[in-house]
Enzyme design. Sequence first.
Site, PDB file in Angstrom:
ATOM      1  N   PRO A   2       0.840  -1.206   0.000  1.00 45.66           N
ATOM      2  CA  PRO A   2       0.000   0.000   0.000  1.00 45.66           C
ATOM      3  C   PRO A   2       0.868   1.247   0.000  1.00 45.66           C
ATOM      4  CG  PRO A   2      -0.546  -1.477   1.830  1.00 45.66           C
ATOM      5  CD  PRO A   2       0.713  -1.983   1.224  1.00 45.66           C
ATOM      6  N   LYS A  69       2.741   7.326   4.820  1.00 45.67           N
ATOM      7  CA  LYS A  69       2.075   6.023   4.683  1.00 45.67           C
ATOM      8  C   LYS A  69       1.646   5.451   6.035  1.00 45.67           C
ATOM      9  CE  LYS A  69       5.193   4.133   1.758  1.00 45.67           C
ATOM     10  NZ  LYS A  69       5.670   3.024   0.903  1.00 45.67           N
ATOM     11  N   HIS A 111      -4.989 -14.568   8.624  1.00 49.83           N
ATOM     12  CA  HIS A 111      -3.838 -13.821   9.140  1.00 49.83           C
ATOM     13  C   HIS A 111      -4.257 -12.628   9.998  1.00 49.83           C
ATOM     14  CE1 HIS A 111      -0.969 -16.204   6.833  1.00 49.83           C
ATOM     15  NE2 HIS A 111      -1.893 -16.225   5.892  1.00 49.83           N
ATOM     16  N   ARG A 130       1.817 -10.942   5.363  1.00 52.56           N
ATOM     17  CA  ARG A 130       3.270 -11.101   5.391  1.00 52.56           C
ATOM     18  C   ARG A 130       3.927 -10.561   6.663  1.00 52.56           C
ATOM     19  NH1 ARG A 130       6.267 -10.835  -0.037  1.00 52.56           N
ATOM     20  NH2 ARG A 130       5.041  -9.214  -0.985  1.00 52.56           N
ATOM     21  N   ARG A 280      14.801  -1.931  -5.709  1.00 56.49           N
ATOM     22  CA  ARG A 280      13.453  -2.077  -6.239  1.00 56.49           C
ATOM     23  C   ARG A 280      13.503  -2.175  -7.765  1.00 56.49           C
ATOM     24  NH1 ARG A 280       9.634  -0.217  -2.662  1.00 56.49           N
ATOM     25  NH2 ARG A 280       8.222  -1.404  -3.989  1.00 56.49           N
TER      26      ARG A 280
END
Length: 290
Positions: A2, A69, A111, A130, A280
């Site tokens: 996200p 974020k 999860h 995760r 990345r």
Amino acid sequence: MPELPEVEGVVRELSPVSIGRTISEVQVSDVIRRSKGLGKEAIVKGKTLEEFIDELATMKIVDITRRSKYIYFHLEKEGQLYLLVSHLGMSGAWFVVDELEDVVEQKFRKHIHVVLKMEDGGLLIYSDIRRFGELRLLQREEDYLPLLRMAPEPFDTDAEEHFIDMAALPKYGRKPIKEVIMDGHVISGCGNIYATEALFRRKIHPGRATERVSEKRKRELFREIVDVLQESIVAGGSSISDYRNINGEAGTMQTRLKMYGKKLCGKCGTDTKSMKIAGRTSVYCPQCQR
Ligand SMILES: [Zn+2]
């Protein structure tokens, strides 16, 4: 993962269904308990589980905001204000439901790591496939210094000058422009997806050294980043991998992406190339981006 628009979407959806409600009980998963037992800190950071659970119970949610974020749950207990800071990591998601079974998608239900039971019987659930997400219960922002070191919000009036000043620092000069715009000290909330798109739209090669991008192009790039972030907020974010909003729905920004994850350039049809920048994958068009 996200990015800012997805986190903004979560905040906008959580707010009307969470603000004003009081937490009555906190449950954490066995995975979190085992991790703490091993001296690690899966998801719940900076406090013992006992502190986290005891302190959070009976707190009232008075506001929910976003900073870069991070989701900030503003909480109140006995006249004192607190902050529960949530970073979604790679795959964190919040659900507001009546019962656990209402988390429909199996992979999220399997999860669930933190359940905040509300006084009124409902549940505020944090699921993380995760487990790279983070929850920190603080008294104020100053208690976790990385929050203070973030660049201004990209929509704030001082954010462009901050970017120009930071990008001019010698330590950033030789770094690829893409690495610099994704650095949270330089620009807040510009992750891989939106950095890739903004560079493509401004025809800038992601590997170009920052000192070789003129100030004019840097300003254009900054405004493009703001535009692409805003466009994505309106579209409800990009649904790539495991992002879901609180109703388990996906956004539509991914249909507008012209470069991120593409094999062919969305403009000229040339095969895209990719390179690793700051670890990345960075996709670009060798024709359009210089
Ligand atoms: Zn092209």
